[in-house]
Scaffold this active site. Sequence first.
Site, short mmCIF file in Angstrom:
data_model
loop_
_atom_site.label_atom_id
_atom_site.label_comp_id
_atom_site.label_asym_id
_atom_site.label_seq_id
_atom_site.Cartn_x
_atom_site.Cartn_y
_atom_site.Cartn_z
CD GLN A 476 -65.97 43.63 16.03
OE1 GLN A 476 -64.90 43.04 15.79
NE2 GLN A 476 -66.84 43.14 16.88
CG HIS A 477 -61.50 49.74 15.25
ND1 HIS A 477 -61.64 50.72 16.19
CD2 HIS A 477 -62.61 49.81 14.47
CE1 HIS A 477 -62.79 51.36 16.01
NE2 HIS A 477 -63.40 50.82 14.98
CB ILE A 478 -58.98 43.18 13.11
CG1 ILE A 478 -60.43 42.86 13.49
CG2 ILE A 478 -58.07 42.00 13.35
CD1 ILE A 478 -61.12 41.94 12.51
#
Lengths: 541, 443
Positions: A476-478
């Site tokens: 979830q490190h876009i």
Amino acid sequence: MPDSNSTPLSADVVIIGAGAAGGAAAVKLLRKGLSVLMLEAGAPLDQGMLVSNYRNGAYKNNHMAPYPTMPWAPQPNFVPHDNGYLIQKGPAPYTAQYIRGVGGTTWHWAGQAWRLIPNDFRMQTLYGQSVDWPISYDELEPYYCEAEIEMGVSGGGALAGDYGSPRSMPYPMDVLPLPYGFERLRQRYESVGLELLPGPQARNSTAYDDRPACCGNNNCMPICPIGAQYNGSMSVRRAQGLGLNLISNAVVFKLETGEGNRIVAAHFIDQNKEVHRVTGKHFLLTANAMESVKILLMSKDERNPNGVANATDQVGRRLMDHPASAVEYLADEPLYIGRGPMCPGSINNTRDGAFRSERSALRIDVHNDNPTRYLTEKYLAQGYYGKELNEKIKRDGERFVLLKSMFEMLPDPENRIVLSDQKDAWGIPKMEIHYRFPEYVHRGYDTCRELFADCVKASGGSEVKYSDRGQYTNSQHITGTLSMGSDPHTSVCNKLAQAHDHANLYFGGTGVMPTAALVNSTLTGVALSLLAADSIIQASL
Amino acid sequence: MLMKTGSTKARARLKALVWCGVAVAVAAAIGAGSVIWKQAKIDMPVAKPGQDSAALIERGRAVALASDCVACHTSEASKPYAGGMAFDTPFGRLYSTNITQDPVNGIGTFTDAEIVGSVRNGISQHGRRLYPAMPYTSYTGMSDDDTLALVAYLRTIKPIDSKPPENTMGFPFNQRWAMAFWNVMNFQSGRQLPVAGKSDEWNRGAYLVQSLEHCGECHTPRNFIQGFSHPNLGGGNLVTWRAYDITSGQSGIGTWSDPELFTYLKTGAVHGKANAAGPMAEAVENSLNHLPDADLHAMVAYLRDLPVTGTPSLVPARTGQGQAYTGTTALRASHPQYDPDSDALGAEVMFNANCATCHAVTGKGVGEYPRLFGNSVLGAVEPTNLVSVLLRGVHRKVDGQEVFMPGFANLSDAQLATLSTFLFKQFGNSQVQVTAAEVAKLR
């Protein structure tokens, strides 16, 4: 919903997206005397409500469960099943998770507030891989300092120093101590040359910003129940105190261009499906690395047939994250994992080296989620019950270890977001995601597997379970979709975080990062947003 | 009568200036010129010859600590003693003075007699009257030796060139001379002398409680023109805080052991019983925590010996009331909804979402986080301190250890009233009902 009679729908700066990046930028702009209007697609969120939803809810393992979804602002959710908001085109899934609401996704994160290291900015020059940033570490460093003060970061200390990221200012707060089990693992991993350090965290180690110190509730995700962990709503609230005009439940669907291809207005639709137009001198897009892309791609007009900021078809490309692999095992001594914050320390001396020309570097997080629920479900499924179940949960729960390694994705233009023909309930297109992993990551996995084995051996591990090669979870490190670069044919914005195509359109947040590097991206995203705010301030002089 | 202040910075600010207004009218009828003249005299002590100046300064430092000068005379931590702290009153705003040695903005040009006059008589340079926000009403008991030591110490405070803002008192309250009339009614100048037949420890305690630490400024009730009333240390109101009865009755410290009292003065916390917040937290942090243990024991000995106030059987003890909460499981089974915008939000839903994380779902507290049932704030007859803590939180730093509770001012008046009433009912004095209007007044 705004009352157009009382709410001025115009400001010096219009910020789209009320998360950490938008909030921090708003604070900075307002302090410089600029007027700021902020549009947020989702609803206001309240800590008390979220804690209540979490405590009284059934899906304790779903970080999205406490967060209400507004029909006009759908958000991805995969538990109990995929809600279909993101359309996976493969070959690999990209199961992004983010929150649409005031404060954004930092409502549920683990608060890791790492800086990149200087070599992360020069991957092409040093290792012939990936790309170089158009700015150096030194150029971003002052904004890192600002971001750390705004968010309240604790870190450093005798053991950890600066983690290889040189600093011009000390950390705002002392580092949080490692929990007992982490201290034991640190000592045991030393024998295989791995350095487990207490990490930098946007989490109070002392009262700061009128918020208490962390007391180790161990549910940073889905919600820190006492506000010891920073979230974007804190910056938004500070900005409101400085005069921010915040409009929530305002879904921006179009940026309108005018003379000189400048942005003249943002159009949004509210919860009653009424449409409004907001004007401003400058526009800052901080609506998350995916939703921002959607807004740009929807904003097609005669001047910009591919959408705003997309003359060279670069918007939404180079989608990245940190693919993660994992190992779980039982150590040969009780460690009592699950006390303290969820990610208090990680192995940090695997982030850089000549090997980066061949394979992904890695950084290994030791997870501190309390394992009781996970083990209980697992053993129930295996048929344990009664006293034997209790004893097994107790014994194994004390010894359980979960390590997760991140890999560095490469900025692949074919990994991208495009608009779907499918629409959401408010008639706004959904997104399709094309995603694949490079060999570079798989080769990183191979090394990681060896290091995992070293860790297991160093702490007398048994009942070891590795995740498979090629099977990576999202962290979830876009990142990457609004890349910063000097060439408009490989990037969306310049080193000022200003759109190549529009003089008064700026970007903030993690999408601006041209490479994902090896660390949780929020701090860098906020620093870039503060850089963008500075560009706006310079342009306003 | 007093107005709320936004911050909880200091004790004395909360004493309002009803004094002067009422006093002007009253005093006009008195015509007590000679008395006023007598009061205006400053009893300047005579320095003993051959004093070691370093020792004198050190003693003065201790006197300043015990008198907690820094609490009111500092508005920015980086500028100690430079004044500027605001005191809101119904008649305008007062600012504490700069008492550094700065010749322009501080007291660098004050004579020793003018400093003594300010401390013990409320008469500053050139005969200028002080408002009794400055507790000369208590400091007047300060011994000659301590006063001279204090002067010597104040002379060592390095000048800070910082001018406190101008007071914004309207007419007639800006007429400082009128304070002379207030003094006639409410102020008796004079040293506090040892009481024969009492031990040295008792007398030391009495001196600390009544003069230097000026406990009575908050803990002694006031008359209608804000002068000291009776009973001595029987409890006083500061609008946003209640300074409780600290005599030995049930409503006071009757249920406290001597070691508990000592610990409270030293640290501000006795687990399960009391936790200093607001102005008392500042008193512990800035002053009491720094006193020698012997002084704290002396204060305990003196307080213990004060006459009991009220009728003990009619007043419930503030400690030991209420019981643990056991409703969480039932609450969860009821699928509660938390609507932050609803004034009808349920008390137990709020308790579980906002309080239980630190104070435990039962209210029994965890580690440093206080137990709620049995706690003296919840056993009080007035809701003032509970509501103030909910609005403003707790800030206390003692021996490098920080105690912090965030305020919950984000909850509405109605929500806080519902929550407070539940907390009293469950954990303390079940008779207390809190209304939204009361919360609004304290906000």
